[in-house]
Design a protein around this motif. Sequence first.
Motif, PDB file in Angstrom:
ATOM      1  N   LYS A  73       0.833  -1.206   0.000  1.00 33.14           N
ATOM      2  CA  LYS A  73       0.000   0.000   0.000  1.00 33.14           C
ATOM      3  C   LYS A  73       0.866   1.254   0.000  1.00 33.14           C
ATOM      4  CE  LYS A  73      -4.189  -1.671   2.261  1.00 33.14           C
ATOM      5  NZ  LYS A  73      -5.031  -1.570   3.454  1.00 33.14           N
ATOM      6  N   PHE A  74       1.917   1.242   0.812  1.00 29.87           N
ATOM      7  CA  PHE A  74       2.806   2.395   0.878  1.00 29.87           C
ATOM      8  C   PHE A  74       3.495   2.622  -0.465  1.00 29.87           C
ATOM      9  CE2 PHE A  74       7.071   4.167   1.604  1.00 29.87           C
ATOM     10  CZ  PHE A  74       6.715   5.394   2.131  1.00 29.87           C
ATOM     11  N   ALA A  75       3.981   1.547  -1.090  1.00 29.43           N
ATOM     12  CA  ALA A  75       4.658   1.674  -2.382  1.00 29.43           C
ATOM     13  C   ALA A  75       3.693   2.178  -3.458  1.00 29.43           C
ATOM     14  CB  ALA A  75       5.264   0.336  -2.792  1.00 29.43           C
ATOM     15  N   ALA A  76       2.482   1.663  -3.477  1.00 34.23           N
ATOM     16  CA  ALA A  76       1.501   2.118  -4.456  1.00 34.23           C
ATOM     17  C   ALA A  76       1.144   3.586  -4.248  1.00 34.23           C
ATOM     18  CB  ALA A  76       0.243   1.253  -4.374  1.00 34.23           C
ATOM     19  N   THR A  77       1.010   4.001  -2.996  1.00 35.69           N
ATOM     20  CA  THR A  77       0.710   5.401  -2.699  1.00 35.69           C
ATOM     21  C   THR A  77       1.857   6.303  -3.119  1.00 35.69           C
ATOM     22  OG1 THR A  77      -0.657   4.714  -0.828  1.00 35.69           O
ATOM     23  CG2 THR A  77       0.073   7.000  -0.848  1.00 35.69           C
ATOM     24  N   ALA A  78       3.090   5.901  -2.811  1.00 34.85           N
ATOM     25  CA  ALA A  78       4.255   6.712  -3.181  1.00 34.85           C
ATOM     26  C   ALA A  78       4.398   6.814  -4.693  1.00 34.85           C
ATOM     27  CB  ALA A  78       5.522   6.116  -2.569  1.00 34.85           C
ATOM     28  N   LEU A  79       4.235   5.702  -5.403  1.00 34.76           N
ATOM     29  CA  LEU A  79       4.357   5.714  -6.858  1.00 34.76           C
ATOM     30  C   LEU A  79       3.252   6.548  -7.500  1.00 34.76           C
ATOM     31  CD1 LEU A  79       6.019   4.502  -9.185  1.00 34.76           C
ATOM     32  CD2 LEU A  79       4.380   2.637  -9.249  1.00 34.76           C
ATOM     33  N   GLY A  80       2.018   6.362  -7.064  1.00 30.40           N
ATOM     34  CA  GLY A  80       0.901   7.142  -7.598  1.00 30.40           C
ATOM     35  C   GLY A  80       1.020   8.623  -7.275  1.00 30.40           C
ATOM     36  N   GLY A  81       1.426   8.927  -6.046  1.00 25.65           N
ATOM     37  CA  GLY A  81       1.602  10.329  -5.657  1.00 25.65           C
ATOM     38  C   GLY A  81       2.720  10.996  -6.441  1.00 25.65           C
ATOM     39  N   GLY A  82       3.818  10.284  -6.651  1.00 25.15           N
ATOM     40  CA  GLY A  82       4.921  10.833  -7.450  1.00 25.15           C
ATOM     41  C   GLY A  82       4.501  11.093  -8.884  1.00 25.15           C
ATOM     42  N   PHE A  83       3.767  10.155  -9.454  1.00 28.20           N
ATOM     43  CA  PHE A  83       3.287  10.344 -10.826  1.00 28.20           C
ATOM     44  C   PHE A  83       2.331  11.529 -10.903  1.00 28.20           C
ATOM     45  CE2 PHE A  83       0.380   9.294 -14.331  1.00 28.20           C
ATOM     46  CZ  PHE A  83       1.304   9.261 -15.376  1.00 28.20           C
ATOM     47  N   LEU A  84       1.450  11.659  -9.915  1.00 27.64           N
ATOM     48  CA  LEU A  84       0.512  12.784  -9.885  1.00 27.64           C
ATOM     49  C   LEU A  84       1.256  14.113  -9.783  1.00 27.64           C
ATOM     50  CD1 LEU A  84      -2.477  13.687  -9.758  1.00 27.64           C
ATOM     51  CD2 LEU A  84      -2.282  13.533  -7.272  1.00 27.64           C
ATOM     52  N   LEU A  85       2.263  14.199  -8.910  1.00 27.64           N
ATOM     53  CA  LEU A  85       3.044  15.425  -8.782  1.00 27.64           C
ATOM     54  C   LEU A  85       3.797  15.750 -10.069  1.00 27.64           C
ATOM     55  CD1 LEU A  85       4.464  15.133  -5.155  1.00 27.64           C
ATOM     56  CD2 LEU A  85       2.718  16.718  -5.996  1.00 27.64           C
ATOM     57  N   LEU A  86       4.321  14.723 -10.746  1.00 27.62           N
ATOM     58  CA  LEU A  86       5.008  14.944 -12.017  1.00 27.62           C
ATOM     59  C   LEU A  86       4.047  15.501 -13.067  1.00 27.62           C
ATOM     60  CD1 LEU A  86       7.631  14.618 -13.647  1.00 27.62           C
ATOM     61  CD2 LEU A  86       6.837  12.334 -14.249  1.00 27.62           C
ATOM     62  N   GLN A  87       2.829  14.989 -13.121  1.00 23.91           N
ATOM     63  CA  GLN A  87       1.845  15.483 -14.082  1.00 23.91           C
ATOM     64  C   GLN A  87       1.429  16.922 -13.767  1.00 23.91           C
ATOM     65  OE1 GLN A  87       0.813  14.107 -16.924  1.00 23.91           O
ATOM     66  NE2 GLN A  87       2.292  12.490 -16.499  1.00 23.91           N
ATOM     67  N   ILE A  88       1.291  17.247 -12.498  1.00 27.15           N
ATOM     68  CA  ILE A  88       0.949  18.618 -12.108  1.00 27.15           C
ATOM     69  C   ILE A  88       2.081  19.569 -12.499  1.00 27.15           C
ATOM     70  CG2 ILE A  88       0.581  20.148 -10.120  1.00 27.15           C
ATOM     71  CD1 ILE A  88      -0.986  17.824  -8.823  1.00 27.15           C
ATOM     72  N   ALA A  89       3.329  19.135 -12.236  1.00 26.12           N
ATOM     73  CA  ALA A  89       4.487  19.969 -12.593  1.00 26.12           C
ATOM     74  C   ALA A  89       4.587  20.141 -14.106  1.00 26.12           C
ATOM     75  CB  ALA A  89       5.765  19.355 -12.035  1.00 26.12           C
ATOM     76  N   ARG A  90       4.312  19.111 -14.884  1.00 21.21           N
ATOM     77  CA  ARG A  90       4.366  19.206 -16.337  1.00 21.21           C
ATOM     78  C   ARG A  90       3.260  20.140 -16.845  1.00 21.21           C
ATOM     79  NH1 ARG A  90       2.154  17.430 -20.904  1.00 21.21           N
ATOM     80  NH2 ARG A  90       0.584  16.150 -19.910  1.00 21.21           N
ATOM     81  N   TYR A  91       2.077  20.023 -16.279  1.00 23.23           N
ATOM     82  CA  TYR A  91       0.955  20.857 -16.702  1.00 23.23           C
ATOM     83  C   TYR A  91       1.219  22.330 -16.374  1.00 23.23           C
ATOM     84  CZ  TYR A  91      -3.801  22.608 -17.183  1.00 23.23           C
ATOM     85  OH  TYR A  91      -4.907  23.324 -17.553  1.00 23.23           O
ATOM     86  N   SER A  92       1.867  22.577 -15.236  1.00 23.09           N
ATOM     87  CA  SER A  92       2.152  23.948 -14.822  1.00 23.09           C
ATOM     88  C   SER A  92       3.326  24.557 -15.578  1.00 23.09           C
ATOM     89  CB  SER A  92       2.458  23.997 -13.325  1.00 23.09           C
ATOM     90  OG  SER A  92       1.340  23.540 -12.608  1.00 23.09           O
ATOM     91  N   GLY A  93       4.077  23.751 -16.310  1.00 23.08           N
ATOM     92  CA  GLY A  93       5.193  24.266 -17.095  1.00 23.08           C
ATOM     93  C   GLY A  93       6.537  24.168 -16.392  1.00 23.08           C
ATOM     94  N   TYR A  94       6.604  23.543 -15.225  1.00 21.57           N
ATOM     95  CA  TYR A  94       7.872  23.396 -14.513  1.00 21.57           C
ATOM     96  C   TYR A  94       8.754  22.312 -15.121  1.00 21.57           C
ATOM     97  CZ  TYR A  94       5.910  26.304 -10.828  1.00 21.57           C
ATOM     98  OH  TYR A  94       5.355  27.338 -10.130  1.00 21.57           O
ATOM     99  N   VAL A  95       8.131  21.336 -15.774  1.00 23.03           N
ATOM    100  CA  VAL A  95       8.865  20.201 -16.320  1.00 23.03           C
ATOM    101  C   VAL A  95       8.534  20.063 -17.805  1.00 23.03           C
ATOM    102  CG1 VAL A  95       9.179  17.693 -16.181  1.00 23.03           C
ATOM    103  CG2 VAL A  95       8.810  19.000 -14.103  1.00 23.03           C
ATOM    104  N   GLN A  96       9.568  19.915 -18.636  1.00 24.59           N
ATOM    105  CA  GLN A  96       9.401  19.636 -20.065  1.00 24.59           C
ATOM    106  C   GLN A  96       9.892  18.206 -20.317  1.00 24.59           C
ATOM    107  OE1 GLN A  96       8.130  21.420 -22.539  1.00 24.59           O
ATOM    108  NE2 GLN A  96       7.674  23.213 -21.286  1.00 24.59           N
ATOM    109  N   ILE A  97       9.096  17.388 -20.988  1.00 27.62           N
ATOM    110  CA  ILE A  97       9.462  15.995 -21.241  1.00 27.62           C
ATOM    111  C   ILE A  97       9.779  15.826 -22.713  1.00 27.62           C
ATOM    112  CG2 ILE A  97       8.669  13.602 -21.180  1.00 27.62           C
ATOM    113  CD1 ILE A  97       6.864  14.393 -18.844  1.00 27.62           C
ATOM    114  N   ASP A  98      10.970  15.266 -22.995  1.00 29.02           N
ATOM    115  CA  ASP A  98      11.383  14.959 -24.364  1.00 29.02           C
ATOM    116  C   ASP A  98      10.932  13.526 -24.658  1.00 29.02           C
ATOM    117  OD1 ASP A  98      12.551  14.746 -26.808  1.00 29.02           O
ATOM    118  OD2 ASP A  98      14.632  14.935 -26.096  1.00 29.02           O
ATOM    119  N   TRP A  99       9.767  13.375 -25.297  1.00 32.46           N
ATOM    120  CA  TRP A  99       9.175  12.064 -25.493  1.00 32.46           C
ATOM    121  C   TRP A  99       9.978  11.197 -26.448  1.00 32.46           C
ATOM    122  CZ3 TRP A  99       6.095  10.353 -22.001  1.00 32.46           C
ATOM    123  CH2 TRP A  99       5.299  11.234 -21.280  1.00 32.46           C
ATOM    124  N   LYS A 100      10.655  11.772 -27.417  1.00 31.55           N
ATOM    125  CA  LYS A 100      11.507  10.989 -28.326  1.00 31.55           C
ATOM    126  C   LYS A 100      12.648  10.341 -27.556  1.00 31.55           C
ATOM    127  CE  LYS A 100       9.800  11.514 -32.440  1.00 31.55           C
ATOM    128  NZ  LYS A 100       9.277  10.399 -33.174  1.00 31.55           N
TER     129      LYS A 100
END
Length: 155
Positions: A73-100
């Motif tokens: 449960k802890f690992a799933a929460t940490a992984l999901g929370g990290g992914f959610l924070l990464l998506q929020i940061a990408r949406y806000s413009g703090y993170v740029q992802i080079d998909w190629k």
Amino acid sequence: MMTFNPLPQEYESDDNSYEVLDITEYARRHHWWYQVFGHSSGPMVEKYSVATQIVMGGVTGWCAGFLFQKVGKFAATALGGGFLLLQIARYSGYVQIDWKRVENDLNKATRQIKKRANKATPEISNIIEEATECIKQNIVISSGFLGGFLLGFAF
């Protein structure tokens, strides 16, 4: 085994017809798991009673299942929370992802995993054989562990 004394011409009473057989010594030498798993049933069988082995396996299995559930449960929460924070940061413009670059790195990693998987096959089969032999040698405690693990994981 029970032996039968042949009756003479005149019939005797049933009390004299059969020989009494004490099966306690037979039961000590011929355990039920010998028929299922063979005579290599290991050291745990001779040291502890069946009830003790089941209790030991059940308690350790319950602890392992309970911890596995909590850590999972802890690992799933940490992984999901990290992914959610990464998506929020990408949406806000703090993170740029080079998909190629991500795609190229994933393809390279996939090729390396396939190469290593082919080399590791004999090692994995040896580990599986050793684990199977260990479970066969300690079948009573292993079954207690499995039951306890499932109960611990459920609660």
